[in-house]
Design an enzyme around this catalytic site. Sequence first.
Site, short mmCIF file in Angstrom:
data_model
loop_
_atom_site.label_atom_id
_atom_site.label_comp_id
_atom_site.label_asym_id
_atom_site.label_seq_id
_atom_site.Cartn_x
_atom_site.Cartn_y
_atom_site.Cartn_z
N CYS A 131 37.90 28.86 29.56
CA CYS A 131 36.46 28.85 29.31
C CYS A 131 35.95 27.42 29.22
O CYS A 131 36.41 26.65 28.39
CB CYS A 131 36.13 29.58 28.02
SG CYS A 131 34.37 29.59 27.69
N ILE A 192 38.46 33.75 39.77
CA ILE A 192 38.33 32.50 39.05
C ILE A 192 37.39 32.67 37.85
O ILE A 192 36.49 33.53 37.88
CB ILE A 192 37.78 31.38 39.97
CG1 ILE A 192 36.39 31.72 40.50
CG2 ILE A 192 38.72 31.04 41.07
CD1 ILE A 192 35.70 30.59 41.27
C1 LIG Z 1 27.21 34.94 30.99
C2 LIG Z 1 28.69 34.85 31.28
C3 LIG Z 1 29.62 34.97 30.24
C4 LIG Z 1 30.99 34.89 30.51
N1 LIG Z 1 31.88 35.04 29.48
C5 LIG Z 1 33.22 35.05 29.74
C6 LIG Z 1 34.16 35.31 28.70
O1 LIG Z 1 33.81 35.57 27.55
N2 LIG Z 1 35.49 35.28 29.03
C7 LIG Z 1 35.92 35.03 30.31
O2 LIG Z 1 37.14 35.03 30.56
N3 LIG Z 1 35.04 34.82 31.32
C8 LIG Z 1 33.70 34.82 31.05
N4 LIG Z 1 32.81 34.63 32.09
C9 LIG Z 1 33.32 34.39 33.46
C10 LIG Z 1 33.32 35.67 34.31
O3 LIG Z 1 34.14 36.67 33.74
C11 LIG Z 1 33.79 35.36 35.74
O4 LIG Z 1 35.10 34.83 35.69
C12 LIG Z 1 32.91 34.35 36.47
O5 LIG Z 1 31.56 34.50 36.10
C13 LIG Z 1 33.03 34.45 38.00
O6 LIG Z 1 32.65 35.72 38.47
P1 LIG Z 1 31.15 36.11 38.96
O7 LIG Z 1 30.70 35.04 39.92
O8 LIG Z 1 31.26 37.47 39.56
O9 LIG Z 1 30.28 36.09 37.72
C14 LIG Z 1 31.44 34.68 31.84
C15 LIG Z 1 30.50 34.59 32.88
C16 LIG Z 1 29.14 34.67 32.63
C17 LIG Z 1 28.17 34.58 33.77
#
Ligand SMILES: Cc1cc2nc3c(=O)[nH]c(=O)nc-3n(C[C@H](O)[C@H](O)[C@H](O)COP(=O)(O)O)c2cc1C
Length: 306
Positions: A131, A192
Amino acid sequence: MRETDLSVDICGVKLKNPVIAASGTFGFGREHACYVDLNKIGGISVKGLTLRPREGNKPPRVAETPAGMLNSVGLQNPGVRHFIENEIPFLRQYSTAIIANIAGNTIEEYCEMAEILSDADIDAIELNVSCPNVKAGCVAFGNTTEGISEITSQVRKYCRKPLIVKLTPNVTSISDIAAAAEAAGADAISLINTLLGMAIDIETRRPILANNTGGLSGPAVKPVAVRMVYEVSRTVKIPVIGMGGIFTGSDAVEFLIAGASAVMVGTANLVYPDACIKVCEGIEQYMKRHGFSRVADITGSLILNT
Ligand SMILES: Cc1cc2nc3c(=O)[nH]c(=O)nc-3n(C[C@H](O)[C@H](O)[C@H](O)COP(=O)(O)O)c2cc1C
């Protein structure tokens, strides 16, 4: 026409379909349950849990960017014990896999959570070692092979559930990091997490996010994510779960062809509450169109240009 079987087995976790809601974009499923049938989603990776409740970062914590968004939520969550007492019973009403995503400031915190969650009614643990939005811990473990090796092997000692290690893209060689996680006992890799980014308000000359920097997600990151899934899946033998900018079934199929055994849908859930279901339908349509009877047959079916 051949029947399509959407089910997949990820390190012993049986999913009815390969689409999982990505951590942090689906909460604990409560809000989305008002709009979609959670029974139709392969799995839910819940909001990142910490040992104790966290309020997260100061607002503004999100900013829209071209083809994506930045967030610096900072792991706001009610803590692992609240999750076990209040959220697991809610989620267990549905036939969807529950993945507990965990983050800590120290290796001891990760181990303690893995131990507590091993006795809980969940299907797998996903280690968030990546994170970018918390000051101490977390990302520090995920961006070196030594760090990932140390945290994975320590958590492995306490974890009696399938262990998924989630990787950060903010590294030079993603394959080396993945290989280190596998060697240290990971059962699967997910990737990722967000790419570290920044947006500036030119009138005030201040960063838009109160935290100054944040994690970039959404369609803008998809080509980076597909490339990393491709590299990692050729390096490790354990299953790879791909994510980063998946909004449609076609996006998901790209990840499967690159080598993913399942996918996670993140930012799309914030725009379309039914994104996971639509992605799943899109995968099924692709399978029918191309005569694939099992999802596993698409995984790694990439034909490289010579
Ligand atoms: C608002 C937000 C909160 C997130 N919180 C977490 C989290 O608590 N733990 C985690 O492993 N990834 C977290 N992520 C990352 C997502 O799980 C994911 O890995 C990342 O956004 C890429 O995928 P996407 O483009 O489909 O969103 C978060 C992403 C967003 C947008």
